[in-house]
Design a protein around this motif. Structure first.
Motif, PDB file in Angstrom:
ATOM      1  N   GLU A 351      -6.888   0.208  -0.468  1.00 40.61           N
ATOM      2  CA  GLU A 351      -8.320  -0.104  -0.411  1.00 40.61           C
ATOM      3  C   GLU A 351      -8.574  -1.355   0.414  1.00 40.61           C
ATOM      4  O   GLU A 351      -9.541  -1.424   1.168  1.00 40.61           O
ATOM      5  CB  GLU A 351      -8.861  -0.279  -1.827  1.00 40.61           C
ATOM      6  N   ARG A 352      -7.714  -2.353   0.275  1.00 38.48           N
ATOM      7  CA  ARG A 352      -7.897  -3.584   1.048  1.00 38.48           C
ATOM      8  C   ARG A 352      -7.679  -3.339   2.532  1.00 38.48           C
ATOM      9  O   ARG A 352      -8.400  -3.888   3.380  1.00 38.48           O
ATOM     10  CB  ARG A 352      -6.948  -4.661   0.531  1.00 38.48           C
ATOM     11  N   ALA A 353      -6.672  -2.518   2.865  1.00 38.64           N
ATOM     12  CA  ALA A 353      -6.422  -2.231   4.276  1.00 38.64           C
ATOM     13  C   ALA A 353      -7.577  -1.440   4.890  1.00 38.64           C
ATOM     14  O   ALA A 353      -8.042  -1.753   5.994  1.00 38.64           O
ATOM     15  CB  ALA A 353      -5.104  -1.466   4.424  1.00 38.64           C
ATOM     16  N   VAL A 354      -8.056  -0.432   4.183  1.00 38.04           N
ATOM     17  CA  VAL A 354      -9.144   0.408   4.704  1.00 38.04           C
ATOM     18  C   VAL A 354     -10.421  -0.399   4.873  1.00 38.04           C
ATOM     19  O   VAL A 354     -11.220  -0.141   5.780  1.00 38.04           O
ATOM     20  CB  VAL A 354      -9.362   1.609   3.767  1.00 38.04           C
ATOM     21  N   LEU A 355     -10.634  -1.392   4.005  1.00 40.52           N
ATOM     22  CA  LEU A 355     -11.842  -2.212   4.087  1.00 40.52           C
ATOM     23  C   LEU A 355     -11.974  -2.868   5.458  1.00 40.52           C
ATOM     24  O   LEU A 355     -13.087  -3.082   5.950  1.00 40.52           O
ATOM     25  CB  LEU A 355     -11.813  -3.268   2.983  1.00 40.52           C
ATOM     26  N   TYR A 356     -10.859  -3.163   6.099  1.00 51.24           N
ATOM     27  CA  TYR A 356     -10.871  -3.808   7.421  1.00 51.24           C
ATOM     28  C   TYR A 356     -10.357  -2.863   8.505  1.00 51.24           C
ATOM     29  O   TYR A 356      -9.721  -3.293   9.474  1.00 51.24           O
ATOM     30  CB  TYR A 356     -10.043  -5.089   7.366  1.00 51.24           C
ATOM     31  N   ASP A 357     -10.616  -1.571   8.319  1.00 50.01           N
ATOM     32  CA  ASP A 357     -10.261  -0.535   9.297  1.00 50.01           C
ATOM     33  C   ASP A 357      -8.768  -0.494   9.571  1.00 50.01           C
ATOM     34  O   ASP A 357      -8.327  -0.102  10.655  1.00 50.01           O
ATOM     35  CB  ASP A 357     -11.013  -0.745  10.622  1.00 50.01           C
ATOM     36  N   GLY A 358      -7.968  -0.890   8.584  1.00 50.68           N
ATOM     37  CA  GLY A 358      -6.528  -0.883   8.743  1.00 50.68           C
ATOM     38  C   GLY A 358      -5.886   0.339   8.122  1.00 50.68           C
ATOM     39  O   GLY A 358      -6.559   1.239   7.610  1.00 50.68           O
ATOM     40  N   THR A 359      -4.566   0.372   8.177  1.00 46.36           N
ATOM     41  CA  THR A 359      -3.795   1.462   7.596  1.00 46.36           C
ATOM     42  C   THR A 359      -2.689   0.886   6.734  1.00 46.36           C
ATOM     43  O   THR A 359      -2.259  -0.255   6.925  1.00 46.36           O
ATOM     44  CB  THR A 359      -3.183   2.353   8.687  1.00 46.36           C
ATOM     45  N   LEU A 360      -2.233   1.705   5.808  1.00 42.67           N
ATOM     46  CA  LEU A 360      -1.122   1.298   4.949  1.00 42.67           C
ATOM     47  C   LEU A 360      -0.239   2.500   4.679  1.00 42.67           C
ATOM     48  O   LEU A 360      -0.724   3.565   4.292  1.00 42.67           O
ATOM     49  CB  LEU A 360      -1.634   0.697   3.634  1.00 42.67           C
ATOM     50  N   ASP A 361       1.052   2.328   4.906  1.00 37.57           N
ATOM     51  CA  ASP A 361       2.042   3.363   4.620  1.00 37.57           C
ATOM     52  C   ASP A 361       3.048   2.784   3.635  1.00 37.57           C
ATOM     53  O   ASP A 361       3.462   1.622   3.761  1.00 37.57           O
ATOM     54  CB  ASP A 361       2.775   3.802   5.896  1.00 37.57           C
ATOM     55  N   ALA A 362       3.446   3.590   2.691  1.00 36.53           N
ATOM     56  CA  ALA A 362       4.410   3.141   1.692  1.00 36.53           C
ATOM     57  C   ALA A 362       5.276   4.323   1.281  1.00 36.53           C
ATOM     58  O   ALA A 362       4.800   5.455   1.188  1.00 36.53           O
ATOM     59  CB  ALA A 362       3.702   2.552   0.475  1.00 36.53           C
ATOM     60  N   GLY A 363       6.550   4.046   1.044  1.00 34.89           N
ATOM     61  CA  GLY A 363       7.440   5.117   0.617  1.00 34.89           C
ATOM     62  C   GLY A 363       8.880   4.646   0.565  1.00 34.89           C
ATOM     63  O   GLY A 363       9.211   3.532   1.002  1.00 34.89           O
ATOM     64  N   PRO A 364       9.762   5.491   0.028  1.00 32.45           N
ATOM     65  CA  PRO A 364      11.179   5.132  -0.072  1.00 32.45           C
ATOM     66  C   PRO A 364      11.818   4.991   1.303  1.00 32.45           C
ATOM     67  O   PRO A 364      11.418   5.641   2.271  1.00 32.45           O
ATOM     68  CB  PRO A 364      11.788   6.300  -0.859  1.00 32.45           C
ATOM     69  N   ARG A 365      12.832   4.140   1.373  1.00 31.58           N
ATOM     70  CA  ARG A 365      13.588   3.942   2.601  1.00 31.58           C
ATOM     71  C   ARG A 365      14.856   4.782   2.569  1.00 31.58           C
ATOM     72  O   ARG A 365      15.389   5.088   1.496  1.00 31.58           O
ATOM     73  CB  ARG A 365      13.973   2.470   2.761  1.00 31.58           C
ATOM     74  N   GLU A 366      15.337   5.153   3.734  1.00 26.54           N
ATOM     75  CA  GLU A 366      16.613   5.850   3.801  1.00 26.54           C
ATOM     76  C   GLU A 366      17.722   4.900   3.368  1.00 26.54           C
ATOM     77  O   GLU A 366      17.801   3.765   3.820  1.00 26.54           O
ATOM     78  CB  GLU A 366      16.884   6.331   5.229  1.00 26.54           C
ATOM     79  N   GLY A 367      18.566   5.367   2.481  1.00 24.90           N
ATOM     80  CA  GLY A 367      19.638   4.532   1.975  1.00 24.90           C
ATOM     81  C   GLY A 367      19.267   3.733   0.751  1.00 24.90           C
ATOM     82  O   GLY A 367      20.079   2.970   0.235  1.00 24.90           O
ATOM     83  N   GLY A 368      18.008   3.876   0.259  1.00 25.08           N
ATOM     84  CA  GLY A 368      17.599   3.180  -0.951  1.00 25.08           C
ATOM     85  C   GLY A 368      16.578   2.104  -0.670  1.00 25.08           C
ATOM     86  O   GLY A 368      16.482   1.563   0.426  1.00 25.08           O
ATOM     87  N   GLY A 369      15.824   1.777  -1.682  1.00 24.82           N
ATOM     88  CA  GLY A 369      14.801   0.760  -1.549  1.00 24.82           C
ATOM     89  C   GLY A 369      13.444   1.344  -1.218  1.00 24.82           C
ATOM     90  O   GLY A 369      13.243   2.575  -1.178  1.00 24.82           O
TER      91      GLY A 369
END
Length: 383
Positions: A351-369
């Motif tokens: 919501e904070r990113a979209v408020l300023y026309d931004g983007t946000l990606d989140a997810g697991p990393r290859e190899g963990g984390g």
């Protein structure tokens, strides 16, 4: 209004037609069931009700049995194979499509018909006949009953899944509204603080011009009074977004310059945190600066919740002239405590990113984390 029977489904019409074809084939190939108009009329009376086996299952099994009994005196319907299979289909249908009580009644009707038929027919009634007929009709009824129960369980599971999905959507919507209210409260503080600074600075300039340029002083006095009125209206208008007991704060909200103390706090909890800055930083509007800080803060908090103490997180801030990129990565190697968090952290960051026309990606990393990556365009702040 004339009553019109419901139209049976095409699949059941096809089943009845298939049984009718079997009756014709039996008449053509069997000497025991001759292909005569009387035999075909009896076959029609027996197999036609099957088309309504889903609509009136108990009525259909009753009509089929009565048709066999009524025509057996003048035809060979009782000994015919098509009639036997039609009765099995009717027995199965009453178990799978009728209400539980009607299904039991249908089973009793079939059992009574078989017993009476064996009693009347002197050539039948041996143990082998009872076993053979019992296995076929009983198996058909049990199969239908099991399929019915499986269908009811499937429908129940689907209903429960739909209810869970509805509740999840409602929870997500409430979380979005709560996060937007939280963001609005923080922006209220940012705006109120900025207006307070503007009012104070305007008052200082007005007092300096009071004697040398009285006309400009009067205009600045109007600006100052308008600013004070705007602060009051903000308190009244946006104060309703505050939680009960939460006080209005005119202190400046944190920005990216406050990340070092935040990282120190995270290190005190046992989380290893590193930070790198790439590019030439530029001054961000207070609201965007606050949004960037909160995204990093929430990402680190999620790391502590899910990766746990002993994990390592790396914060990267990249200035590329067109946007500021925020990246928080962790190795997921800590001992995560159980039962922490509401699961709505990503909603707030997005919501904070979209408020300023931004983007946000989140997810697991290859190899963990896990990795959180946000981009806030600097063009948003340009006039």
């Amino acid at each position: 209004m004339r009553w019109i029977p419901p139209r049976p489904p095409w699949t059941d019409i096809a089943v009845a037609a298939l049984l009718g074809v079997s009756a014709v084939l039996e008449g053509l190939t069997s000497a025991d069931v001759p292909l005569t108009p009387m035999e075909m009329a009896a076959a029609t009376a027996i197999v036609a009700p099957i088309a309504w086996r889903r609509i009136w299952p108990l009525g259909v099994v009753t009509v089929v049995l009565l048709a066999v009994a009524a025509t057996s005196a003048s035809t060979h319907s009782f000994e015919s194979g098509y009639a036997f299979f039609t009765m099995i289909v009717a027995c199965y249908s009453v178990a799978v499509h009728a209400r539980p009580r009607d299904a039991v009644v249908g089973a009793a009707v079939v059992a009574t018909f078989v017993l009476i038929g064996f009693t009347i027919d002197p050539g039948r009634g041996g143990a082998g006949d009872y076993l053979f007929v019992g296995v076929l009709f009983g198996g058909a009824w049990i199969l239908g009953h099991l399929i019915r129960r499986r269908g009811e369980e499937t429908r129940l599971l689907r209903a429960q899944a739909a209810e869970l999905e509805r509740r999840r959507a409602e929870d997500a919507q409430r979380a979005v509204q709560a996060e937007r209210a939280r963001i609005a409260r923080e922006l209220h503080d940012v705006i109120a603080h900025s207006l307070s600074v503007m009012v104070v600075q305007t008052g200082v300039v007005r007092r300096r011009l009071r004697h040398d340029r009285p006309e400009d002083s009067v205009l600045l006095d109007e600006v100052e009074q308008t600013g004070r009125g705007a602060i009051g209206e903000l308190r009244r208008l946006l104060g309703i977004l505050r939680a009960e007991g939460e006080e209005l704060s005119l202190a400046p909200q944190p920005g990216l310059d406050r990340l070092p103390p935040l990282l120190d706090q995270m290190r005190e909890t046992g989380l290893t945190v590193g930070m790198t800055v790439e590019g030439e930083p530029v001054a961000l509007p207070p609201g965007m600066d606050l949004a960037a800080y909160r995204i990093v803060q929430e990402a680190l908090t999620n790391t502590l919740r899910h990766a746990g103490r002993g994990a390592r997180a790396d914060v990267a801030i990249r200035w590329n002239g067109a946007a500021v990129e925020l990246e928080v990565r962790d190795d997921g190697a800590g001992a995560a405590p159980l039962g922490l968090g509401t699961g709505h952290g990503l909603i707030g960051m997005r919501e904070r990113a979209v408020l300023y026309d931004g983007t946000l990606d989140a997810g697991p990393r290859e190899g963990g984390g896990y990795r959180v990556h946000a981009v806030l365009p600097l063009s948003w702040s340009m006039p």
